[in-house]
Design an enzyme around this catalytic site. Structure first.
Site: not given
Ligand code: ACO
Length: 427
Positions: A315, A373
């Site tokens: 991320h 996710d």
């Protein structure tokens, strides 16, 4: 006011720039007059070090792995509030103060959830098998032709109607995308069901045996299923200036209809580097196929000559475990215990991937952890949601965040049309 000084070694000139104060996280140097005062641009491809706006909506502490909506920890919101309450928080800055207020807001969303019949023709016009993200982006763009009157977002009533309308209609649109893609007749909303239950109902119900039988042969929608999906929506509700939110703001900065800006945000979310990763994670876990293949798979991910990446990992902001992934991981285990059975095989592969990755130097050095996710797909599959609806589910969750961010951008008196510069290196 604190300043930073920039020294141009070529010309020996010194320039002072103000540091902008903030309530949490890193401060920023105000470089808005950098070009005017120095004649040079700042260069930051991908905007990793650039704050594009001031914001009061969500706060991410990437080192601690913390996410707040309007100052509330997501862990608390998920435990104590419904997704529709969180929508209210994001679009009007206040959680409902009691059960009645909460129900009234949910009821308003249910009543606004019907689609204009003209829009229904659009779904039918698109081919079976169309990716629902493409259909959704088009359908939301078409909403701007049906509600052309939403022009004055400075007007609180107009803004609230615009936001409530799209938050209410987006689950119906996702359900219609799905039913169109599988050639099933559309099921209209049932106002007796809550916002989240209604969505599951529109996905599953049989047209003529509405209450009992569903497309999957299931009997009814259980409260546990509703609760699980509700939490998933809440965990996706907002996330700072990510790619799709930035797209919504950029497009809104040109003065277009709000639904045109949101349609663009949906397109941005579709990509596998962003919201589209949830669909790809499940595909990857299936490709790995067995826990014994995990080590080999991780070796391929680490190969610098191969662009292949481990989906659901890494991320831009989190350099620690994504708090949303943490909540989802324990939600997965909790649901499994309470009777919503996860795919044990895929769960074991995911667990092994996480174990191997988190103890591998490649991932440790780069601070790569599971993101939102990584575990969401396993839960969504257990809720019998087809894989190509995973990213549209993200859209439903993110809608209140996009509405809030759009308004914040439009209301900011300093906001200008987004217009970055370039360093020209051509002929
Ligand atoms: N698998 C393998 N290596 C990775 C991964 C990954 N998933 N993510 C990052 N890296 C490596 C990069 O190769 C790079 O290595 P290097 O320094 O040796 O070149 C380093 O980690 C830094 O990665 P960047 O690409 O510079 O990080 P960036 O912040 O630009 O990208 C992103 C973030 C797009 C999320 C990236 O981590 C990724 O592609 N992850 C997989 C896709 C994914 O899960 N996306 C969902 C993100 S959450 C969301 O948007 C909802």
């Amino acid at each position: 006011m604190a300043t930073v000084t920039l020294i141009n070694n070529e010309t020996n000139q010194k320039f002072d720039f103000d540091i902008i104060e903030c309530t949490r996280g890193p401060k920023a140097v105000n470089f808005s007059k950098l070009f005017e005062t120095t004649g040079i641009f700042s260069y930051d491809p991908g905007y990793g070090s650039t704050a594009g706006c001031e914001s009061t909506i969500s706060y991410i502490d990437g080192k601690k792995g913390e996410l707040l909506y309007k100052g509330h920890k997501i862990e608390d919101l998920v435990k104590k509030y419904k997704f529709s309450d969180v929508c209210k928080l994001l679009i009007s800055s206040e959680l409902p103060s009691n059960e009645q207020e909460s129900l009234a807001f949910d009821l308003e969303l249910r009543h606004r959830s019907f689609l204009h019949e003209g829009l229904i023709n659009l779904f039918s016009a698109l081919p079976d098998g169309a990716h629902p993200m493409a259909t959704l982006s088009s359908a939301v763009s078409v909403l701007s032709t049906l509600y052309y009157d939403h022009k004055d977002m400075e007007d609180e009533d107009d803004y609230q109607t615009m936001a409530r309308r799209i938050i209410a209609k987006i689950p119906t649109m996702v359900a219609f995308c799905y039913r169109n893609a599988v050639g099933a007749p559309f099921i209209y909303p049932d106002v007796k069901r809550s916002y989240v239950e209604n969505f599951l109902y529109m996905l599953r119900a049989y047209p003529h045996q509405r209450l009992k039988q569903t497309l999957n042969g299931e009997e009814e929608i259980t409260p546990l299923e509703v609760e699980a999906l509700d939490k998933i929506f809440t965990l996706h509700a907002d996330h700072g200036q990510n790619a799709s939110t930035t797209t919504v703001r950029n497009v809104a900065s040109t003065g277009v209809h709000p639904y045109a800006a949101i349609s663009a945000g949906i397109s941005a979310l579709w990509g596998p580097a962003h919201g589209g990763a949830n669909e790809k994670v499940l595909k990857q876990l299936n490709e790995i196929g067995d826990v014994k293949n995990v080590d080999k798979f991780i070796e391929r991910v680490k190969d610098k000559n191969d662009p292949f990446r481990l989906m659901g990992f890494g991320h831009r902001v989190y350099k620690n475990y994504d708090p949303r992934a943490r909540v989802l991981k324990s939600l997965k285990d909790e649901l499994d215990k309470k009777g919503i059975k996860m795919d044990t095989h895929l769960s074991e592969i995911a667990q092994k991937v996480e174990e191997v990755a988190l103890s591998d130097d490649y991932f440790i050095q780069r601070n790569l952890y599971p993101n939102v996710d990584f575990y969401s797909g396993i839960i969504l599959s257990a809720l019998k949601i087809p894989t190509h609806l995973f990213t549209p589910i993200f859209v439903i969750g993110r809608m209140p965040g996009w509405c809030a961010q759009l308004l914040e951008h439009i209301k900011n008196p300093h906001a200008r049309i987004t217009r970055p510069r370039q360093v020209y290196i051509g002929k």
